[in-house]
Design an enzyme around this catalytic site. Structure first.
Site, PDB file in Angstrom:
ATOM      1  CG  ASP A  73      86.357  47.217  12.590  1.00 56.16           C
ATOM      2  OD1 ASP A  73      86.235  48.638  12.484  1.00 56.16           O
ATOM      3  OD2 ASP A  73      85.797  46.661  13.183  1.00 56.16           O
ATOM      4  CG  HIS A  86      82.749  48.168  12.906  1.00 55.04           C
ATOM      5  ND1 HIS A  86      83.345  46.943  13.684  1.00 55.04           N
ATOM      6  CD2 HIS A  86      81.555  47.357  13.643  1.00 55.04           C
ATOM      7  CE1 HIS A  86      82.661  46.126  14.867  1.00 55.04           C
ATOM      8  NE2 HIS A  86      81.580  46.471  14.968  1.00 55.04           N
ATOM      9  CB  SER A 123      80.630  44.931  16.600  1.00 56.59           C
ATOM     10  OG  SER A 123      80.308  45.568  16.608  1.00 56.59           O
TER      11      SER A 123
END
Length: 380
Positions: A321, A354, A149
């Protein structure tokens, strides 16, 4: 084998110039290390953390319950990033609220808490600060830099800011920049915080209060985006809380009560976050996410932006995601291949959204393990 982690702190007196044109001096960075740096000093792996994580990447803190590192399933003895081979370093980003100097700390100039006066920081600023700490540790070349991320953005930025210092980059569930939708989610979360009456323009410390209501809502918004629709339906569906479902009529038809399990879950996550996280830090870090865009200096041409990178890459994405969709990772793969870089790419069909980059998916962990088995590195 339980890995015992010990937080450490390093103080820096010299000013650190920031991308905004401001600078910060007399700051500290909190970090942890795992494993042992070898004699050649060539087995170091830097782990970059995401928005609400920290330097505590793996292991547990001695004498503390529930202190497991946020990527403990990935890093440790015999794990995909094996601390019996690699010297792993986790650094808390400047501006965070988990040890490194941030808005909660005193400003050395006026002598008051920074609060809203803490300077704006960017991904590039964090990388520069990390490089200074690595210099002090005697680590001048990284065998690998890795992150998921926002941490993946930092890993990517390392390959552009210090290309000669990185041999491998592992970028997981990340993107070359945020989409407009992502920036919009961040802005709504920020508005929730700054609109809280207890925010006081970011100087709530002086008033002895915390904008908990805004932090709760910000976390709830964020958490929704980290999960996939499938996982939400599987875990919660339209299930009512037990106390509600036991009522003869089922629904209370109330605008105030928590009736559905998903509501209860989100409120729990929001309450927990508001106890642990600093509001100004949330504003700083989400802005750093928004600002990251290495292609902007090259007219939006990502291929030109990534031409500076010279290391080998592993990129991983997850099919569900939607916040950092696989298409964004494929943009990076395409640009790197156009620069004739050595790139491996795995797109994992996982239902977790995610959050998948933090979870125990055997295929995902296997991909990372396989990659690191081919990476050099020895504890001797």
């Amino acid at each position: 084998m339980t890995l015992i982690a010990t937080p450490q702190s390093m103080h820096f007196s010299a000013p650190l110039g920031l991308q905004s044109g401001a600078s910060i001096r007399e700051y500290a960075l909190t970090y942890e290390t795992y494993g042992r740096l070898n004699a050649a000093r060539d087995n170091a792996v830097l782990i970059c953390h995401a928005l609400n994580a920290s330097h505590h990447v793996a292991g547990v803190h001695a004498g503390q319950d529930r202190s497991e590192g946020w990527w403990d399933n990935m890093i440790g003895p015999g794990k995909p990033v094996d601390t019996e081979r690699f010297f792993v370093i986790g650094i808390n980003n400047l501006g965070s609220c988990f040890g490194s100097t941030g808005p909660m700390h005193p400003n050395p100039d006026p002598g008051q808490i920074y609060g809203a006066d803490f300077p704006v920081v960017t991904v590039e600023d964090w990388v520069n600060a990390q490089a200074l700490l690595l210099d002090a540790l005697g680590v001048h070349r990284l065998e690998a830099v890795m992150g998921g991320s926002l941490g993946g953005m930092q890993a990517l930025s390392w390959t552009l800011q210090y290309p000669e210092r990185v041999r491998h980059a592992v970028v997981v569930a990340s993107a070359p920049n945020l989409s407009a939708e992502n920036i919009a989610f961040n802005e709504v979360a920020r508005r929730a915080i700054v609109s809280d009456p207890d925010f006081h323009g970011g100087h709530f410390y002086r008033h002895g209060v915390v904008p908990r209501r805004g932090l709760r809502i910000a976390r709830m918004i964020g958490h929704i985006t980290y999960l996939s629709d499938d996982v939400m339906n599987q875990k919660f569906g339209r299930e009512l809380r037990q106390a509600v479902s036991e009522n003869a009529g089922g629904y209370r038809f109330s605008t105030q009560d928590v009736e559905f399990q998903i509501e209860s879950y989100l409120r729990h996550q929001g309450d927990k976050f508001s106890e642990d996280f600093d509001a100004n830090t949330y504003l700083l870090i989400t802005r750093a996410l928004d600002y990251f865009d290495p292609a902007s200096a090259f007219g939006g041409d990502l291929t030109l932006a990534l031409a500076r990178a010279c290391c080998k890459f592993l990129l991983v994405s997850f099919t569900t995601d939607w916040r950092f969709a696989p298409a964004r990772s494929r943009e990076l793969v395409k640009a790197l291949l156009e620069n004739r870089r050595d790139v491996s790419y795995a797109e994992i069909d996982a239902p977790h959204g995610h959050d998948a980059f933090l979870l125990d998916d055997a295929r995902y962990l296997g991909v990372v393990r396989s990659y690191f088995e081919r990476v050099g590195g020895s504890a001797s």
